[in-house]
Design a protein around this motif. Structure first.
Motif, PDB file in Angstrom:
ATOM      1  N   GLN A  58       0.828  -1.210   0.000  1.00 18.96           N
ATOM      2  CA  GLN A  58       0.000   0.000   0.000  1.00 18.96           C
ATOM      3  C   GLN A  58       0.858   1.253   0.000  1.00 18.96           C
ATOM      4  N   GLU A  59       1.903   1.231  -0.846  1.00 19.11           N
ATOM      5  CA  GLU A  59       2.824   2.349  -0.966  1.00 19.11           C
ATOM      6  C   GLU A  59       3.199   2.515  -2.439  1.00 19.11           C
ATOM      7  N   ALA A  60       3.348   3.793  -2.877  1.00 16.53           N
ATOM      8  CA  ALA A  60       3.731   4.060  -4.260  1.00 16.53           C
ATOM      9  C   ALA A  60       4.555   5.333  -4.333  1.00 16.53           C
ATOM     10  N   CYS A  61       5.463   5.344  -5.297  1.00 18.36           N
ATOM     11  CA  CYS A  61       6.273   6.530  -5.581  1.00 18.36           C
ATOM     12  C   CYS A  61       5.452   7.474  -6.452  1.00 18.36           C
ATOM     13  N   VAL A  62       5.619   8.756  -6.218  1.00 19.20           N
ATOM     14  CA  VAL A  62       4.910   9.729  -7.049  1.00 19.20           C
ATOM     15  C   VAL A  62       5.258   9.516  -8.522  1.00 19.20           C
ATOM     16  N   CYS A  63       6.464   9.045  -8.795  1.00 14.69           N
ATOM     17  CA  CYS A  63       6.882   8.809 -10.179  1.00 14.69           C
ATOM     18  C   CYS A  63       6.039   7.731 -10.855  1.00 14.69           C
ATOM     19  N   ASP A  64       5.453   6.822 -10.074  1.00 16.24           N
ATOM     20  CA  ASP A  64       4.608   5.763 -10.626  1.00 16.24           C
ATOM     21  C   ASP A  64       3.133   6.149 -10.689  1.00 16.24           C
ATOM     22  N   LEU A  65       2.796   7.331 -10.204  1.00 11.11           N
ATOM     23  CA  LEU A  65       1.394   7.748 -10.161  1.00 11.11           C
ATOM     24  C   LEU A  65       1.026   8.742 -11.263  1.00 11.11           C
ATOM     25  N   ILE A  66       2.009   9.272 -11.931  1.00 17.16           N
ATOM     26  CA  ILE A  66       1.764  10.320 -12.928  1.00 17.16           C
ATOM     27  C   ILE A  66       1.070   9.766 -14.170  1.00 17.16           C
ATOM     28  N   ASP A  67       1.649   8.744 -14.787  1.00 19.76           N
ATOM     29  CA  ASP A  67       1.081   8.203 -16.025  1.00 19.76           C
ATOM     30  C   ASP A  67      -0.322   7.617 -15.864  1.00 19.76           C
ATOM     31  N   PRO A  68      -0.587   6.831 -14.811  1.00 20.62           N
ATOM     32  CA  PRO A  68      -1.928   6.231 -14.697  1.00 20.62           C
ATOM     33  C   PRO A  68      -3.073   7.242 -14.638  1.00 20.62           C
ATOM     34  N   VAL A  69      -2.831   8.414 -14.073  1.00 24.74           N
ATOM     35  CA  VAL A  69      -3.914   9.405 -13.981  1.00 24.74           C
ATOM     36  C   VAL A  69      -3.846  10.452 -15.092  1.00 24.74           C
ATOM     37  N   GLY A  70      -2.739  10.455 -15.829  1.00 17.91           N
ATOM     38  CA  GLY A  70      -2.631  11.360 -16.976  1.00 17.91           C
ATOM     39  C   GLY A  70      -2.540  12.831 -16.619  1.00 17.91           C
ATOM     40  N   LEU A  71      -1.968  13.119 -15.470  1.00 21.47           N
ATOM     41  CA  LEU A  71      -1.818  14.507 -15.030  1.00 21.47           C
ATOM     42  C   LEU A  71      -0.338  14.826 -14.885  1.00 21.47           C
ATOM     43  N   SER A  72      -0.022  16.102 -14.836  1.00 26.78           N
ATOM     44  CA  SER A  72       1.374  16.503 -14.673  1.00 26.78           C
ATOM     45  C   SER A  72       1.857  16.178 -13.257  1.00 26.78           C
ATOM     46  N   GLN A  73       3.176  16.106 -13.106  1.00 27.18           N
ATOM     47  CA  GLN A  73       3.753  15.795 -11.795  1.00 27.18           C
ATOM     48  C   GLN A  73       3.356  16.817 -10.733  1.00 27.18           C
ATOM     49  N   PRO A  74       3.388  18.137 -11.042  1.00 25.66           N
ATOM     50  CA  PRO A  74       2.954  19.095 -10.007  1.00 25.66           C
ATOM     51  C   PRO A  74       1.485  18.920  -9.599  1.00 25.66           C
ATOM     52  N   THR A  75       0.626  18.592 -10.554  1.00 29.47           N
ATOM     53  CA  THR A  75      -0.796  18.390 -10.244  1.00 29.47           C
ATOM     54  C   THR A  75      -0.989  17.142  -9.391  1.00 29.47           C
ATOM     55  N   VAL A  76      -0.294  16.066  -9.750  1.00 28.64           N
ATOM     56  CA  VAL A  76      -0.371  14.838  -8.957  1.00 28.64           C
ATOM     57  C   VAL A  76       0.144  15.103  -7.544  1.00 28.64           C
ATOM     58  N   SER A  77       1.254  15.821  -7.429  1.00 26.81           N
ATOM     59  CA  SER A  77       1.806  16.145  -6.108  1.00 26.81           C
ATOM     60  C   SER A  77       0.822  16.973  -5.287  1.00 26.81           C
ATOM     61  N   HIS A  78       0.122  17.887  -5.925  1.00 24.53           N
ATOM     62  CA  HIS A  78      -0.890  18.688  -5.213  1.00 24.53           C
ATOM     63  C   HIS A  78      -1.990  17.784  -4.666  1.00 24.53           C
ATOM     64  N   HIS A  79      -2.513  16.892  -5.507  1.00 27.74           N
ATOM     65  CA  HIS A  79      -3.579  15.991  -5.060  1.00 27.74           C
ATOM     66  C   HIS A  79      -3.096  15.082  -3.923  1.00 27.74           C
ATOM     67  N   LEU A  80      -1.869  14.616  -4.022  1.00 25.90           N
ATOM     68  CA  LEU A  80      -1.312  13.767  -2.961  1.00 25.90           C
ATOM     69  C   LEU A  80      -1.145  14.551  -1.661  1.00 25.90           C
TER      70      LEU A  80
END
Length: 117
Positions: A58-80
């Protein structure tokens, strides 16, 4: 074909179903729950949370979360960050990458308010 609906008479003061909770929420609890539900009320955040929850340990790197949701890294980081602030995830830094882990029972604590315990 016409389908007839059955009507339940609630004028007698009885209801057909048990209440969702045994007692009303206090102001502080209601504000906290609303903030946590607001964090969940975004499709991207729900997807991110589900990806982390279904990842190994139940752990993931932000680098592995960007492509699946199709958002930019800063946007994914904001949501996280929103999910972390709401208490659903914890964050740890490893080198240049941030890793997010699901907080045990975080979702259970939210659902417990909505079910008759």
């Amino acid at each position: 074909m016409v389908q007839l609906l059955e009507v339940t008479d609630v004028s007698a003061g009885t209801t057909c179903c048990a209440p969702l909770v045994k007692e009303p929420l206090g102001q502080h609890d209601a504000e906290n729950l609303a903030a946590r539900l607001k964090a969940l009320a975004d499709p991207a955040r729900l997807r991110l949370l589900s990806i982390v929850a279904s990842s190994t340990d139940q752990e993931a790197c932000v680098c592995d979360l960007i492509d699946p949701v199709g958002l930019s890294q800063p946007t994914v980081s904001h949501h996280l960050k929103v999910l972390t602030t709401a208490g659903f995830l914890t964050r740890s830094q490893r080198g240049t990458w941030a890793y997010y882990r699901l907080v045990p029972d975080a979702l259970t604590s939210v659902s417990a308010v909505l079910v008759d315990a």
